[in-house]
Design a protein around this motif. Structure first.
Motif, PDB file in Angstrom:
ATOM      1  N   GLY A  84      48.661  65.157 -51.850  1.00 57.39           N
ATOM      2  CA  GLY A  84      47.997  65.057 -52.790  1.00 57.39           C
ATOM      3  C   GLY A  84      47.902  65.862 -54.069  1.00 57.39           C
ATOM      4  O   GLY A  84      48.239  65.615 -55.166  1.00 57.39           O
ATOM      5  N   ALA A  85      47.619  67.199 -53.743  1.00 57.64           N
ATOM      6  CA  ALA A  85      47.682  68.229 -54.526  1.00 57.64           C
ATOM      7  C   ALA A  85      49.301  68.517 -55.170  1.00 57.64           C
ATOM      8  O   ALA A  85      49.267  68.923 -56.286  1.00 57.64           O
ATOM      9  N   LEU A  86      50.291  68.412 -54.386  1.00 58.68           N
ATOM     10  CA  LEU A  86      51.580  68.566 -54.895  1.00 58.68           C
ATOM     11  C   LEU A  86      51.947  67.505 -55.656  1.00 58.68           C
ATOM     12  O   LEU A  86      52.549  67.378 -56.867  1.00 58.68           O
TER      13      LEU A  86
ATOM     14  N   LYS B 175      52.688  65.766 -61.221  1.00 55.25           N
ATOM     15  CA  LYS B 175      52.409  64.749 -62.458  1.00 55.25           C
ATOM     16  C   LYS B 175      52.060  65.742 -63.688  1.00 55.25           C
ATOM     17  O   LYS B 175      52.353  65.175 -64.807  1.00 55.25           O
ATOM     18  N   LYS B 176      51.404  66.467 -63.460  1.00 46.07           N
ATOM     19  CA  LYS B 176      50.573  67.228 -64.563  1.00 46.07           C
ATOM     20  C   LYS B 176      51.930  68.132 -65.612  1.00 46.07           C
ATOM     21  O   LYS B 176      51.787  68.213 -66.741  1.00 46.07           O
ATOM     22  N   VAL B 177      52.904  68.548 -64.645  1.00 43.18           N
ATOM     23  CA  VAL B 177      53.889  69.136 -65.305  1.00 43.18           C
ATOM     24  C   VAL B 177      55.001  68.528 -65.916  1.00 43.18           C
ATOM     25  O   VAL B 177      55.421  68.789 -66.884  1.00 43.18           O
ATOM     26  N   GLY B 178      55.196  67.322 -65.124  1.00 43.82           N
ATOM     27  CA  GLY B 178      56.485  66.476 -65.620  1.00 43.82           C
ATOM     28  C   GLY B 178      56.204  65.104 -65.773  1.00 43.82           C
ATOM     29  O   GLY B 178      56.956  64.168 -65.583  1.00 43.82           O
ATOM     30  N   GLY B 179      54.903  64.752 -65.808  1.00 45.83           N
ATOM     31  CA  GLY B 179      54.664  63.042 -65.976  1.00 45.83           C
ATOM     32  C   GLY B 179      54.907  62.414 -64.681  1.00 45.83           C
ATOM     33  O   GLY B 179      54.822  62.787 -63.561  1.00 45.83           O
ATOM     34  N   GLU B 180      55.322  60.972 -64.735  1.00 46.30           N
ATOM     35  CA  GLU B 180      55.716  60.267 -63.502  1.00 46.30           C
ATOM     36  C   GLU B 180      56.741  60.944 -62.939  1.00 46.30           C
ATOM     37  O   GLU B 180      56.744  60.929 -61.648  1.00 46.30           O
ATOM     38  N   LYS B 181      57.725  61.246 -63.386  1.00 47.14           N
ATOM     39  CA  LYS B 181      58.988  61.820 -62.756  1.00 47.14           C
ATOM     40  C   LYS B 181      58.409  63.263 -62.058  1.00 47.14           C
ATOM     41  O   LYS B 181      59.018  63.292 -60.848  1.00 47.14           O
ATOM     42  N   GLY B 182      57.649  64.024 -62.521  1.00 45.98           N
ATOM     43  CA  GLY B 182      57.049  64.976 -62.011  1.00 45.98           C
ATOM     44  C   GLY B 182      56.316  64.546 -60.743  1.00 45.98           C
ATOM     45  O   GLY B 182      56.364  65.441 -59.745  1.00 45.98           O
TER      46      GLY B 182
ATOM     47  N   ARG C 212      56.731  62.257 -58.948  1.00 48.10           N
ATOM     48  CA  ARG C 212      57.634  61.512 -57.662  1.00 48.10           C
ATOM     49  C   ARG C 212      58.357  62.630 -57.302  1.00 48.10           C
ATOM     50  O   ARG C 212      58.587  62.913 -56.051  1.00 48.10           O
ATOM     51  N   ALA C 213      58.601  63.873 -57.795  1.00 52.39           N
ATOM     52  CA  ALA C 213      59.411  65.151 -57.450  1.00 52.39           C
ATOM     53  C   ALA C 213      58.242  65.615 -56.496  1.00 52.39           C
ATOM     54  O   ALA C 213      58.567  66.227 -55.295  1.00 52.39           O
TER      55      ALA C 213
ATOM     56  N   ALA D  81      56.559  66.994 -50.775  1.00 51.97           N
ATOM     57  CA  ALA D  81      55.567  66.811 -49.977  1.00 51.97           C
ATOM     58  C   ALA D  81      56.290  66.090 -48.671  1.00 51.97           C
ATOM     59  O   ALA D  81      56.007  66.744 -47.605  1.00 51.97           O
ATOM     60  N   SER D  82      57.124  65.307 -48.840  1.00 49.70           N
ATOM     61  CA  SER D  82      57.708  64.505 -47.908  1.00 49.70           C
ATOM     62  C   SER D  82      58.570  65.259 -46.817  1.00 49.70           C
ATOM     63  O   SER D  82      58.458  65.501 -45.669  1.00 49.70           O
ATOM     64  N   ALA D  83      59.279  66.213 -47.726  1.00 49.47           N
ATOM     65  CA  ALA D  83      60.144  66.855 -47.131  1.00 49.47           C
ATOM     66  C   ALA D  83      59.482  68.137 -46.399  1.00 49.47           C
ATOM     67  O   ALA D  83      60.004  68.609 -45.278  1.00 49.47           O
ATOM     68  N   THR D  84      58.623  68.884 -46.871  1.00 47.07           N
ATOM     69  CA  THR D  84      58.081  69.868 -46.228  1.00 47.07           C
ATOM     70  C   THR D  84      56.972  69.684 -45.488  1.00 47.07           C
ATOM     71  O   THR D  84      56.693  70.054 -44.180  1.00 47.07           O
ATOM     72  N   LEU D  85      56.191  68.644 -45.629  1.00 47.80           N
ATOM     73  CA  LEU D  85      54.851  68.158 -44.840  1.00 47.80           C
ATOM     74  C   LEU D  85      55.022  67.147 -43.692  1.00 47.80           C
ATOM     75  O   LEU D  85      54.212  66.923 -42.938  1.00 47.80           O
ATOM     76  N   GLY D  86      56.208  66.393 -44.074  1.00 50.48           N
ATOM     77  CA  GLY D  86      56.383  64.905 -43.265  1.00 50.48           C
ATOM     78  C   GLY D  86      56.460  65.428 -41.841  1.00 50.48           C
ATOM     79  O   GLY D  86      56.107  64.566 -40.945  1.00 50.48           O
ATOM     80  N   ARG D  87      57.355  66.466 -41.428  1.00 51.66           N
ATOM     81  CA  ARG D  87      57.637  66.764 -40.130  1.00 51.66           C
ATOM     82  C   ARG D  87      56.283  67.210 -39.392  1.00 51.66           C
ATOM     83  O   ARG D  87      55.954  66.767 -38.160  1.00 51.66           O
ATOM     84  N   LEU D  88      55.456  67.798 -40.136  1.00 50.71           N
ATOM     85  CA  LEU D  88      54.132  68.188 -39.451  1.00 50.71           C
ATOM     86  C   LEU D  88      53.404  67.068 -39.289  1.00 50.71           C
ATOM     87  O   LEU D  88      52.560  66.789 -38.281  1.00 50.71           O
TER      88      LEU D  88
END
Length: 60
Positions: free
Chosen positions: A17-19, A24-31, A33-34, A39-46
């Motif tokens: 959620g923090a990511l 979103k703060k930096v890049g709006g909706e696209k940010g 989603r990024a 988060a999915s790539a880094t935390l998903g496996r854990l």
């Protein structure tokens, strides 16, 4: 069978959620989603190793 507890699942959900919020703060909706993609790539496996379901209220 999971290796981690509910507290770990909550911590991973909080980090994801923090990511999203930071992106979103930096890049709006696209940010946002990024941030979700990161988060999915880094935390998903854990997260897959947790024996608890997603702890965020939106998933319930």
């Amino acid at each position: 069978m999971g290796l981690f507890s509910r507290k770990t699942a909550e911590t991973l959900d909080t980090a994801a959620g923090a990511l999203h919020r930071a992106g979103k703060k930096v890049g709006g909706e696209k940010g946002g989603r990024a941030g979700d993609a990161i988060a999915s790539a880094t935390l998903g496996r854990l997260r897959d190793l947790c024996n608890e379901d997603c702890t965020c209220r939106k998933c319930r």
